[in-house]
Design a protein around this motif. Structure first.
Motif: not given
Length: 247
Positions: A106, A109-111, A113, A116, A120, A158, A165, A171
């Motif tokens: 995770y 993958f969060r990088k 945006g 994300k 999840v 988000e 963020d 994102t």
């Protein structure tokens, strides 16, 4: 700080609330109580606390009261997880290892945006739909339903996180702005309704699920209280389960 607020904050920050939410999603798939549902409850607590607080659990912080409390919850949950894991069938254990690998991935993958919320939703759907229903003849349709619904519910998170963020993460709110991001959420809800239309016996609960998601998205703003997403939006799966059980 009042005692009620103190306890509520601990309940949320220790991931007990998100654990209850994911537990409710399992029960939406398979309403009969079983050890797998409780494994997911405790596993969610461990996984979320690891992702959120792993940097806290160093020697210097271990004597802090808040850290000790969350660490204690995580340790108890870990012990229960191990016990319940060995009660599962071998094929479920294999898929749980896959889920664990996805959780570990995770942060990477969060990088990216914009991925994300969908990542999840994919992982939570894998755990709450695919694993308990992998032998069900309509598992793919149910998986798609749940994925679309959870993806839409990720939109308020988000929007809430858009102020903290990094812009470099790109994102959805950074790419498209708040209003367009909300529109993406509404489209996801519409797609959920389209996929759900075949299940005529479940139209009423599906309509309530969709409506509650639209309301959560509509009232989302960057300035909303932390409780809006971390408690109220996170409570939606519990609400959905109650609707399903009493419909």
């Amino acid at each position: 700080m009042s005692k009620t607020k103190k306890y509520l904050d601990f309940y949320i920050k220790s991931s007990l609330h998100v654990g209850l939410a994911v537990f409710s999603l399992v029960q939406l798939s398979f309403t009969q109580l079983n050890s797998y549902a409780f494994l997911v409850f405790f596993g969610t607590i461990v996984g979320y606390n690891f992702l959120k607080y792993s940097q806290w659990f160093g020697f210097k912080n271990v004597f802090d009261k808040k850290v000790k409390a969350i660490l204690s919850v995580s340790l108890v949950a870990s012990i229960v997880c191990v016990f319940l894991f060995y009660k599962q069938e071998y094929y479920i254990q294999i898929h749980l290892f896959i889920a664990l690998l996805l959780v570990v991935l995770y942060p990477s993958f969060r990088k990216i945006g914009w991925i994300k919320p969908f990542f999840v939703a994919f992982v939570v759907t894998f755990i709450t739909v695919y694993i308990p229903l992998m032998n069900h003849e309509e598992v793919i349709v149910i998986y798609l339903q749940r994925f679309l619904l959870l993806s839409s519910v990720m939109i308020p998170f988000e929007i809430s996180d858009s102020t903290t963020d990094s812009v470099a993460l790109k994102t959805l709110p950074h790419w498209f702005g708040i209003q367009r991001t909300k529109q993406i959420g509404y489209v996801l809800v519409v797609l959920f309704c389209v996929v759900s239309f075949h299940a005529l016996d479940c139209l009423y609960p599906c309509f309530i699920y969709a409506l509650s998601s639209v309301v959560a998205i509509y009232f989302s703003t960057e300035k909303r209280s932390w409780y809006y997403t971390s408690f109220w939006v996170e409570s939606l799966p519990v609400f959905w389960l109650l609707i399903f059980l009493f419909s």
